[in-house]
Scaffold this motif. Structure first.
Motif, mmCIF file in Angstrom:
data_model
loop_
_atom_site.group_PDB
_atom_site.id
_atom_site.type_symbol
_atom_site.label_atom_id
_atom_site.label_comp_id
_atom_site.label_asym_id
_atom_site.label_seq_id
_atom_site.Cartn_x
_atom_site.Cartn_y
_atom_site.Cartn_z
ATOM 1 N N UNK A 99 0.838 -1.201 0.000
ATOM 2 C CA UNK A 99 0.000 0.000 0.000
ATOM 3 C C UNK A 99 0.869 1.246 0.000
ATOM 4 N N UNK A 100 0.606 2.154 -0.922
ATOM 5 C CA UNK A 100 1.375 3.396 -1.011
ATOM 6 C C UNK A 100 0.562 4.613 -0.598
ATOM 7 N N UNK A 101 -0.722 4.378 -0.301
ATOM 8 C CA UNK A 101 -1.593 5.464 0.164
ATOM 9 C C UNK A 101 -2.416 4.958 1.345
ATOM 10 N N UNK A 102 -2.780 5.851 2.247
ATOM 11 C CA UNK A 102 -3.556 5.433 3.415
ATOM 12 C C UNK A 102 -5.039 5.285 3.104
ATOM 13 N N UNK A 121 -12.067 15.513 2.470
ATOM 14 C CA UNK A 121 -10.829 14.827 2.857
ATOM 15 C C UNK A 121 -10.210 14.116 1.650
ATOM 16 N N UNK A 122 -11.054 13.448 0.865
ATOM 17 C CA UNK A 122 -10.555 12.757 -0.324
ATOM 18 C C UNK A 122 -9.908 13.741 -1.287
ATOM 19 N N UNK A 123 -10.549 14.896 -1.468
ATOM 20 C CA UNK A 123 -9.983 15.903 -2.357
ATOM 21 C C UNK A 123 -8.671 16.455 -1.836
ATOM 22 N N UNK A 124 -8.587 16.697 -0.523
ATOM 23 C CA UNK A 124 -7.370 17.273 0.064
ATOM 24 C C UNK A 124 -6.193 16.281 0.006
ATOM 25 N N UNK A 125 -6.468 14.999 0.219
ATOM 26 C CA UNK A 125 -5.393 14.002 0.248
ATOM 27 C C UNK A 125 -5.170 13.315 -1.100
ATOM 28 N N UNK A 126 -6.020 13.600 -2.074
ATOM 29 C CA UNK A 126 -5.870 12.951 -3.373
ATOM 30 C C UNK A 126 -6.261 11.485 -3.336
ATOM 31 N N UNK A 127 -7.323 11.161 -2.577
ATOM 32 C CA UNK A 127 -7.787 9.789 -2.442
ATOM 33 C C UNK A 127 -9.168 9.634 -3.061
ATOM 34 N N UNK A 128 -9.640 8.408 -3.148
ATOM 35 C CA UNK A 128 -10.957 8.125 -3.711
ATOM 36 C C UNK A 128 -11.974 7.958 -2.600
ATOM 37 N N UNK A 129 -13.105 8.639 -2.712
ATOM 38 C CA UNK A 129 -14.164 8.480 -1.712
ATOM 39 C C UNK A 129 -15.058 7.308 -2.068
ATOM 40 N N UNK A 130 -15.406 6.514 -1.054
ATOM 41 C CA UNK A 130 -16.354 5.418 -1.214
ATOM 42 C C UNK A 130 -17.461 5.598 -0.183
ATOM 43 N N UNK A 131 -18.652 5.917 -0.640
ATOM 44 C CA UNK A 131 -19.811 6.006 0.248
ATOM 45 C C UNK A 131 -20.471 4.642 0.320
ATOM 46 N N UNK A 172 -8.192 5.204 -0.142
ATOM 47 C CA UNK A 172 -9.635 5.416 -0.101
ATOM 48 C C UNK A 172 -10.062 6.160 1.163
ATOM 49 N N UNK A 173 -11.124 6.947 1.012
ATOM 50 C CA UNK A 173 -11.814 7.557 2.148
ATOM 51 C C UNK A 173 -13.218 6.980 2.154
ATOM 52 N N UNK A 174 -13.550 6.235 3.193
ATOM 53 C CA UNK A 174 -14.840 5.562 3.300
ATOM 54 C C UNK A 174 -15.716 6.317 4.285
ATOM 55 N N UNK A 175 -16.995 6.488 3.957
ATOM 56 C CA UNK A 175 -17.910 7.089 4.930
ATOM 57 C C UNK A 175 -19.134 6.212 5.109
ATOM 58 N N UNK A 176 -19.475 6.024 6.401
ATOM 59 C CA UNK A 176 -20.646 5.223 6.756
ATOM 60 C C UNK A 176 -21.005 5.498 8.208
ATOM 61 N N UNK A 177 -22.274 5.244 8.575
ATOM 62 C CA UNK A 177 -22.706 5.567 9.931
ATOM 63 C C UNK A 177 -22.388 4.476 10.951
ATOM 64 N N UNK A 178 -21.862 3.346 10.490
ATOM 65 C CA UNK A 178 -21.380 2.305 11.393
ATOM 66 C C UNK A 178 -19.914 2.064 11.060
#
Length: 271
Positions: A99-102, A121-131, A172-178
């Motif tokens: 892994x080269x990215x967090x 956060x995804x935009x600032x760190x250059x990562x992909x968001x996954x909802x 990746x930046x993941x967002x979820x309520x759990x």
């Protein structure tokens, strides 16, 4: 209406148990309820030892109350990955070879602003968001419909299988309520967003939530259900609690996460 949310400790504990089954599998709901029961017992024991602490027991999660919870200082957040690498016992659980990215998890009660924060956060760190909710909708990964709470029950296995290839690589930046359903090794940072009850109430009311569903979520936030689950599911040094009520709060979060991202890159030789 807000006055009605100032309820007793026992009522809050009962509400915590009642609100945990929302949009999750029956098995997962049972596990979360067992955890709530354990916390209920701990609170009763603590109340017996220290009656003054629970006098009045109107634990409304206002902006002032948020300040009472231990927050991770800036320097502490920046050193997160170094401490994880030095911990020979815990580090292997979060290691992702190559892994080269967090990976970052943004979680919290519905209405705290996870989607907007994760996108930023995804935009600032250059990562992909996954909802996760959006992914489940795309996959059709639902086991049933919860008519009481007007939401689908998530097919966790299908969603996790779909996420594994990307999360295994990182970035990746993941967002979820759990948060407790994900493998611990996936995430390098877990951001738990918080909001005061008045802010959360207004946001959920604007979404036209039914009164019962609205109060369940507000009560869940008062009891810090998601925060406690994050602390129980992940190493404490990677869990950070942040307020998300104003644009200034969001900008502060982005600044802190960017600093953390730079530290992660240095520690992993990618910066």
């Amino acid at each position: 209406e807000l006055c009605a949310l100032r309820i007793t400790l026992l009522s809050l504990e009962q509400a915590e148990v009642a609100s945990l089954s929302c949009c999750t599998s029956p098995q997962r709901a049972d596990a979360r309820i067992r955890g709530a029961d354990a916390r209920h017992t701990a609170r009763i024991d603590a109340r017996a030892r220290s009656p003054r602490r629970f006098r009045g027991v109107e634990r409304v999660a206002s902006s002032r109350a948020l300040g009472e919870s231990p927050a991770v200082p800036m320097a502490e957040l920046a050193r997160t990955t170094k401490r994880a690498a030095d911990d020979e016992t815990e580090a292997p659980k979060r290691r992702r070879p190559g892994a080269t990215k967090p990976n970052v998890l943004v979680t919290g009660t519905p209405g705290v602003g996870k989607t907007r924060c994760a996108e930023a956060v995804a935009g600032r760190l250059g990562l992909e968001r996954i909802g996760v909710s959006e992914l489940a909708q795309t996959l059709g990964a639902h086991e049933a419909w919860d008519d009481e709470r007007k939401c689908h029950v998530l097919d966790e296995d299908a969603v996790l299988d779909a996420m594994e290839p990307k999360l295994g690589k990182g970035g990746c930046v993941v967002d979820y309520h759990a948060c407790e359903l994900f493998p611990e090794r996936w995430f390098d940072l877990v951001v738990v967003l918080r909001a005061g009850t008045e802010v959360l109430y207004d946001r959920l009311r604007a979404r036209n939530y039914a009164d019962s569903k609205l109060q369940e979520n507000v009560q869940c936030e008062i009891m810090q259900v998601v925060l406690e689950e994050a602390r129980e599911s992940y190493a404490p040094e990677i869990v950070v609690e942040l307020r998300n009520e104003t644009p200034e709060d969001l900008e502060a979060t982005l600044s802190r996460v960017a600093t953390w991202g730079e530290a992660w890159a240095r520690d992993h030789g990618t910066g």
